[in-house]
Scaffold this motif. Structure first.
Motif, mmCIF file in Angstrom:
data_model
loop_
_atom_site.group_PDB
_atom_site.id
_atom_site.type_symbol
_atom_site.label_atom_id
_atom_site.label_comp_id
_atom_site.label_asym_id
_atom_site.label_seq_id
_atom_site.Cartn_x
_atom_site.Cartn_y
_atom_site.Cartn_z
ATOM 1 N N ILE A 64 1.761 6.515 -7.013
ATOM 2 C CA ILE A 64 0.638 7.333 -7.484
ATOM 3 C C ILE A 64 0.924 8.811 -7.261
ATOM 4 C CG2 ILE A 64 -1.776 7.930 -7.025
ATOM 5 C CD1 ILE A 64 -2.268 4.928 -6.571
ATOM 6 N N ILE A 65 1.482 9.152 -6.121
ATOM 7 C CA ILE A 65 1.780 10.556 -5.820
ATOM 8 C C ILE A 65 2.756 11.137 -6.844
ATOM 9 C CG2 ILE A 65 2.942 12.086 -4.156
ATOM 10 C CD1 ILE A 65 1.675 10.310 -1.938
ATOM 11 N N PHE A 66 3.742 10.360 -7.236
ATOM 12 C CA PHE A 66 4.752 10.852 -8.162
ATOM 13 C C PHE A 66 4.436 10.521 -9.626
ATOM 14 C CE2 PHE A 66 7.103 10.594 -4.151
ATOM 15 C CZ PHE A 66 7.512 11.918 -4.060
ATOM 16 N N ASN A 67 3.175 10.197 -9.908
ATOM 17 C CA ASN A 67 2.696 9.948 -11.273
ATOM 18 C C ASN A 67 3.484 8.868 -12.005
ATOM 19 O OD1 ASN A 67 0.584 11.788 -11.167
ATOM 20 N ND2 ASN A 67 1.933 13.479 -11.713
ATOM 21 N N GLN A 68 3.820 7.827 -11.327
ATOM 22 C CA GLN A 68 4.507 6.703 -11.958
ATOM 23 C C GLN A 68 3.541 5.526 -12.056
ATOM 24 O OE1 GLN A 68 7.827 6.409 -9.261
ATOM 25 N NE2 GLN A 68 9.155 7.471 -10.704
ATOM 26 N N LEU A 69 2.428 5.771 -12.723
ATOM 27 C CA LEU A 69 1.384 4.756 -12.817
ATOM 28 C C LEU A 69 1.824 3.555 -13.654
ATOM 29 C CD1 LEU A 69 -1.782 6.983 -13.172
ATOM 30 C CD2 LEU A 69 -0.981 5.760 -11.173
ATOM 31 N N CYS A 74 0.823 -1.201 0.000
ATOM 32 C CA CYS A 74 0.000 0.000 0.000
ATOM 33 C C CYS A 74 0.860 1.256 0.000
ATOM 34 C CB CYS A 74 -0.925 -0.024 1.207
ATOM 35 S SG CYS A 74 -1.943 1.446 1.361
ATOM 36 N N VAL A 75 1.882 1.290 0.853
ATOM 37 C CA VAL A 75 2.757 2.459 0.937
ATOM 38 C C VAL A 75 3.488 2.669 -0.381
ATOM 39 C CG1 VAL A 75 4.782 3.426 2.101
ATOM 40 C CG2 VAL A 75 3.015 2.259 3.424
ATOM 41 N N TYR A 76 4.035 1.599 -0.926
ATOM 42 C CA TYR A 76 4.770 1.700 -2.188
ATOM 43 C C TYR A 76 3.848 2.160 -3.316
ATOM 44 C CZ TYR A 76 7.993 0.543 -5.952
ATOM 45 O OH TYR A 76 8.792 0.611 -7.051
ATOM 46 N N SER A 77 2.649 1.622 -3.367
ATOM 47 C CA SER A 77 1.680 2.018 -4.390
ATOM 48 C C SER A 77 1.293 3.482 -4.243
ATOM 49 C CB SER A 77 0.430 1.146 -4.306
ATOM 50 O OG SER A 77 0.754 -0.189 -4.543
ATOM 51 N N SER A 78 1.097 3.924 -3.017
ATOM 52 C CA SER A 78 0.739 5.321 -2.777
ATOM 53 C C SER A 78 1.842 6.260 -3.243
ATOM 54 C CB SER A 78 0.468 5.552 -1.293
ATOM 55 O OG SER A 78 -0.607 4.760 -0.868
ATOM 56 N N ILE A 79 3.081 5.908 -2.979
ATOM 57 C CA ILE A 79 4.210 6.729 -3.424
ATOM 58 C C ILE A 79 4.249 6.808 -4.948
ATOM 59 C CG2 ILE A 79 6.739 6.845 -3.528
ATOM 60 C CD1 ILE A 79 6.724 5.654 -0.664
#
Length: 103
Positions: free
Chosen positions: A9-14, A2-7
Motif C-alpha cells: 500500500i505504501i508503494f502504491n502497488q494495489l 499485514c506487514v507485506y500488505s502495508s508495504i
C-alpha cells in the motif's frame, strides 16, 4: 501478511495486493467448500442440514475457484504463489496451537 500488505500500500502497488489477497481467499474458500465431503465421509450419518443437489454445488464452486486461481497464477505467478504460500504458512501454527484449545 499485514506487514507485506502495508508495504504494498505504501508503494502504491494495489494491483499486486489484490492478486495476493484474491488468491489466498479463493484458496481458503475452496478448502471450506470441501468440508461437506469430509463430514459426510467421517460421520456417515444423515444430517438435519441438506445441501440441495449435493454434491454438485460444492464441486462447481471448487472448480470455479480453481479456474480463477489458475488465471490469476498465469497472469501474475509471483503474487499468486506468495498469496497461497503465506496462507499455507499457517499450517504449522495450527498444529502447534491445536492441542492448547482442546478442553
Amino acid at each position: 501478511q499485514c506487514v507485506y500488505s502495508s508495504i504494498l500500500i505504501i508503494f502504491n502497488q494495489l494491483e499486486d495486493l489484490l492478486y495476493f489477497i484474491t488468491c489466498a481467499i479463493l484458496f481458503l474458500s475452496s478448502l471450506t467448500a470441501f468440508i461437506p465431503f469430509i463430514l459426510k465421509k467421517e460421520f456417515k450419518s444423515e444430517s438435519d442440514y441438506k445441501i440441495p443437489l449435493f454434491p454438485l454445488p460444492p464441486i462447481l464452486y471448487i472448480t470455479a475457484n480453481i479456474i480463477l486461481i489458475s488465471i490469476l497464477a498465469y497472469e501474475q505467478p509471483g503474487n499468486a504463489i506468495k498469496g497461497i504460500g503465506i496462507t499455507l504458512m499457517a499450517i504449522p501454527v495450527y498444529f502447534v496451537f491445536r492441542n492448547s484449545f482442546k478442553k
